[in-house]
Design an enzyme around this catalytic site. Structure first.
Site, PDB file in Angstrom:
ATOM      1  CE1 TYR A 134      -4.119   1.957   0.881  1.00  0.00           C
ATOM      2  CE2 TYR A 134      -2.481   3.051   2.326  1.00  0.00           C
ATOM      3  CZ  TYR A 134      -3.914   3.088   1.725  1.00  0.00           C
ATOM      4  OH  TYR A 134      -4.599   4.089   1.665  1.00  0.00           O
ATOM      5  CE  LYS A 150      -3.948   4.624  -1.417  1.00  0.00           C
ATOM      6  NZ  LYS A 150      -4.832   5.334  -2.382  1.00  0.00           N
TER       7      LYS A 150
END
Ligand code: CAA
Length: 242
Positions: free
Chosen positions: A148, A152
């Site tokens: 993640y 991001k």
């Protein structure tokens, strides 16, 4: 901005729900995409009057068909909000290829799939707003989130590169980097981890509200935000400064 068309991916739940509602209240014609939770999407549609469109943002052909349907119904898309995202948290030494790839497909490939569908129209009309949701965890890194955090951080790189390409075309490309917001995604973090390892690191002393992120998006979407491009707007309660 009255009458401009906005598409919000993952727009029926969590932060996306607040963004859809915030843009509607600001005068946009909003379409909310969702991935699979029909019950929630229908409840959202009934409560808000915002039309919902089910398609998988990680599937290029499905996105092409879905965006085509939105444009047939509402008109050309002026504002794209790349919000849809998932977590598959695990320490790296236990992370599976599937956990890695699901996060990359949904959180990163979606940027290409969606933006590619709207960019030609925005260029030809000399106006566009592309706003993508990054995360504080893409900026500082987070235990249990190598997938993640990488995804991001990719949102920020995508934003900066595309901002350069579109600057002369009336199109701005920005992202918002939320901190920990009180949504289902954050509530799925084990409570003791949230209470002991996360909330103490947030100087304002609380989780954020989805509406506080929606406000950032509406700000960047506005017609008179045209001098802001390539930016990352942090909204994290002071947890991290860039
Ligand atoms: N910092 C330091 N250590 C941590 C930590 C952290 N943030 N989180 C967990 N640990 C430690 C634990 O204290 C534990 O240490 P001990 O063995 O010494 O007790 C060890 O790591 C293992 O932790 P768990 O027992 O929780 O192990 P697990 O395998 O069951 O789960 C995990 C690991 C999946 C990473 C779990 O800890 C977790 O979900 N952590 C939260 C991750 C997170 O913050 N995700 C954000 C989701 S919200 C979001 O992503 C939205 C956004 O953009 C902000």
């Amino acid at each position: 901005m009255a009458g401009r068309v906005a598409l919000v991916t993952g727009g029926t739940r969590g932060i996306g729900e607040a963004i859809s509602i915030g843009l509607k209240e600001a005068g946009y014609k909003v379409a909310a995409n969702y991935g699979g939770n029909d019950a929630k999407a229908n409840a959202f549609k009934d409560a808000t009057g915002i039309p919902v469109y089910r398609f998988d943002v990680s599937d290029f052909d499905a996105v092409k068909a879905g965006v085509g349907q939105v444009e047939a119904d509402l008109g050309p898309i002026d504002v794209l909000v790349n919000n849809a995202g998932i977590t598959r948290d695990a320490p790296f030494h236990r992370m599976t290829a599937e956990q890695w790839s699901e996060v990359m497909q949904t959180n990163v490939n979606s940027l290409f799939n969606l933006t590619r569908q709207v960019i030609d129209g925005m260029r030809s009309r000399s106006f566009g707003r592309i706003i993508s949701i990054s995360s504080v965890n893409g900026q500082k890194g987070q235990f249990g989130q190598t997938n993640y955090s990488a995804a991001k951080a990719a949102v920020i790189g995508f934003t900066r590169a595309l901002a350069l390409e579109t600057a002369s075309k009336g199109i701005t490309v920005n992202c918002v980097a939320p901190g920990y917001i009180a949504t289902e995604m954050v509530m799925a973090v084990p409570k003791d981890v949230l209470d002991k390892k996360i909330i103490p690191l947030i100087p304002v002393g609380r989780l954020g509200q989805a509406e506080e992120i929606a406000r950032c998006v509406a700000f960047l979407a506005a017609d008179d935000a045209g001098f802001i491009t390539g930016a990352t707007l942090d909204a994290n309660g002071g947890q991290w400064f860039t």
